[in-house]
Enzyme design. Structure first.
Site, mmCIF file in Angstrom:
data_model
loop_
_atom_site.group_PDB
_atom_site.id
_atom_site.type_symbol
_atom_site.label_atom_id
_atom_site.label_comp_id
_atom_site.label_asym_id
_atom_site.label_seq_id
_atom_site.Cartn_x
_atom_site.Cartn_y
_atom_site.Cartn_z
ATOM 1 N N ASP A 143 0.843 -1.191 0.000
ATOM 2 C CA ASP A 143 0.000 0.000 0.000
ATOM 3 C C ASP A 143 0.879 1.243 0.000
ATOM 4 O O ASP A 143 1.724 1.425 0.881
ATOM 5 C CB ASP A 143 -0.911 -0.012 1.232
ATOM 6 C CG ASP A 143 -1.803 1.217 1.291
ATOM 7 O OD1 ASP A 143 -2.592 1.416 0.358
ATOM 8 O OD2 ASP A 143 -1.686 1.989 2.258
ATOM 9 N N THR A 182 -0.291 4.942 -4.643
ATOM 10 C CA THR A 182 0.924 4.685 -5.416
ATOM 11 C C THR A 182 0.887 5.446 -6.733
ATOM 12 O O THR A 182 1.894 6.016 -7.176
ATOM 13 C CB THR A 182 1.093 3.181 -5.674
ATOM 14 O OG1 THR A 182 1.097 2.479 -4.419
ATOM 15 C CG2 THR A 182 2.393 2.896 -6.393
ATOM 16 N N ASP A 240 -9.031 0.376 2.211
ATOM 17 C CA ASP A 240 -8.969 1.001 0.886
ATOM 18 C C ASP A 240 -10.223 0.681 0.072
ATOM 19 O O ASP A 240 -10.797 1.562 -0.587
ATOM 20 C CB ASP A 240 -7.719 0.532 0.133
ATOM 21 C CG ASP A 240 -6.444 1.091 0.737
ATOM 22 O OD1 ASP A 240 -6.548 1.953 1.630
ATOM 23 O OD2 ASP A 240 -5.346 0.664 0.332
#
Length: 524
Positions: free
Chosen positions: A69, A103, A372
């Site tokens: 993550d 990311t 998430d």
């Protein structure tokens, strides 16, 4: 002649900064900041996508974290370079705002800086680049809004399928990707249980451990249609402090003090019992006396309930009108731990997910993955607009910016073209992490999107089939807000780095005065 031979007067040196202060400015400093940001990007680059690698991070306390993550990795990295910390901040902001794409936002910011690094080195003004970045961001965001597909919420079945596809897409790159069919249903059920107007994600609890309370063996373990009371009071006798002192003249006076203390707690207990409650929960401790008192009257009690759990119960008061209820309350043992289960709550807008696994690091990563996915589904419920994932949206926006740049003259054309190329970092990195031929895939994607933008606008990298395919038709969906927020945050971070042309760093002095210690002086 005397005046001609007179030496010019020396100008006094003006000292503005403290001795030892390090100053760096100009183009070299700007290039140094860009290089630092690129180094941070290289750290998380390989974690992108379903074939992304994990990172093992050991902190100063020797705690081990295994995760792919982006926000977690950036948070655990001890980045000391001031400009590079900007990337850490945007990753945290992306995680807090939409929960996914952390990311991607870091890679986009780094790639934008990489594409314009040569421009800076050749003397192009950073303000020209910043102006081009912001214009490109406006065009890209507007194009994404036009591309986004809205789903009618009136059809509950189709809307639920939309949410499940968004949840599954966010899990593709996570540790639980292979079990997404199981977890996506759990995540969507949890979000749909919330108050649909507020959608407060804190009302979804994720439990990994339970708390054992004193006296639980003596209490009843199951109730049907119980009344529940939640408290914020202590139900135990407080021990005297070590330095406490009570002076009495008679034994009866001491007995009166003891009786008063016992009367206070018994009055509280009797008031609770009179409400007819069968389950008593308190944020503060419940002592052995109160536990035995409730057990004798077939009442379940639990103290030191965490604030998060108490907020999710959301009932309080000591009158029957204020008590909550549920269809079934029971204490169940899951694995080696006991949990209190409230089922059939008529007005509850909350839920709790219980996680179990073989290793603590595995459970922690599953918790982050579910968080998430919950955030992505929550955003999909609010926005109800989705786009294709797998780099398809980025390639389409890149194609759009290239076409727009051809109609612009001057240096702004070069900046827009640089932004268009930077957006290709997402599909390119997906291919690299999956072991595909990057050049071949990017060439195919460019050709398809340029050939017929309407027909091939959703073409991206299909990791499972190892080919270029229509990812919208394959239900690889993401909320449009994830893409919009990622592009906006990445551009703002890149503009911030480019706008800094000088860094002033004050070195900490080694003298005792700098450490806040008194300085010793020798007597005269």
């Amino acid at each position: 002649m005397a005046r001609r031979n007179q030496m010019p007067m020396m100008q006094p040196q003006v000292i503005v900064l403290k001795e030892g202060t390090d100053t760096s400015q100009g183009v070299p400093q700007l290039l140094s900041n860009i290089s630092a940001c690129l180094a941070v990007c290289d750290t998380v680059r390989t974690t992108l996508g379903p074939r992304g690698m994990d990172k093992l991070i050991v902190d100063s306390q020797k705690r081990v974290t295994i995760s792919n993550d982006g926000a977690t990795i950036m948070k655990l990295l001890d980045v000391v370079q001031p400009a590079a910390r900007t990337l850490v901040d945007i990753a945290r902001a992306q995680d807090a705002e939409v929960g996914d794409g952390t990311t991607s936002v870091v890679l986009l910011a780094g790639e934008l800086l990489k594409e314009v690094k040569d421009f800076v080195d050749e003397g192009v003004s950073p303000q020209v680049i910043i102006k081009g970045f912001r214009k490109a961001a406006e065009l890209a965001i507007e194009h994404i809004k036009q591309l986004a597909v809205s789903v009618d919420r009136s059809d509950k079945q189709k809307f639920r399928e939309l949410l499940e596809k968004c949840a599954a897409t966010s899990m593709n790159s996570k540790l639980i990707g292979s079990q997404q069919e199981f977890f996506k249903t759990m995540v969507v059920d949890a979000v749909l249980r919330l108050d649909q107007d507020e959608l407060n994600e804190e009302m979804i609890g994720i439990k990994k451990k339970s708390f054992s309370y004193a006296g639980f063996e003596q209490q009843p373990k199951s109730f049907d249609n119980p009344k529940i009371v939640c408290l914020n009071v202590e139900l135990e006798l407080k021990a005297e402090k070590d330095n406490a002192e009570v002076r009495v003249d008679k034994v009866s006076e001491y007995q009166a003090v003891v009786d008063a203390e016992w009367k206070i707690i018994f009055d509280k207990l009797e008031a609770i019992v009179e409400t007819g409650a069968s389950v008593v929960l308190s944020r503060l401790p419940i002592g052995d006396l109160a536990t035995q008192y409730f057990a004798d009257r077939s009442i379940f009690c639990a103290g030191r309930v965490t604030k998060d759990d108490m907020d999710r119960v959301t009932v309080s008061g000591l009158t029957a009108a204020h008590l909550g209820t549920c269809a079934k309350f029971e204490e169940r043992q899951i694995g080696g731990q006991r949990f209190n289960m409230f089922r059939g709550c008529p007005e509850a807008k909350t839920c709790t997910i219980v996680l179990r696994g073989g290793a603590e690091q595995f459970i922690d990563e599953v918790e982050r993955s579910l968080h998430d996915s919950i955030m992505v589904v929550r955003r999909a419920v609010k926005s109800q607009a989705v786009v294709a994932g797998g780099g398809a949206t980025e390639m389409e926006v890149s194609r759009f910016l290239r076409d727009t740049a051809r109609g612009i003259e001057g240096k702004q054309q070069l900046v827009l073209t640089a932004v268009a190329k930077a957006l290709e970092v997402i599909p390119r990195q997906l291919c690299e992490n999956a072991g595909f031929d990057t050049t071949d895939f990017i060439t195919q994607l460019r050709a398809r999107h340029a050939q017929d933008p309407d027909k091939f606008k959703w073409y991206g990298v299909d990791i499972d089939e190892e080919a270029v395919a229509d990812l919208f038709a394959k239900f690889v969906w993401e909320p449009a807000l994830v893409k919009i927020n990622a592009i906006s945050s990445a551009v703002e971070a890149a503009c911030l780095v480019l706008s800094v042309d000088e860094t002033v760093s004050s070195q900490q002095s080694e003298s005792p005065q700098a450490k806040g210690m008194p300085q010793m002086q020798m007597p005269r």
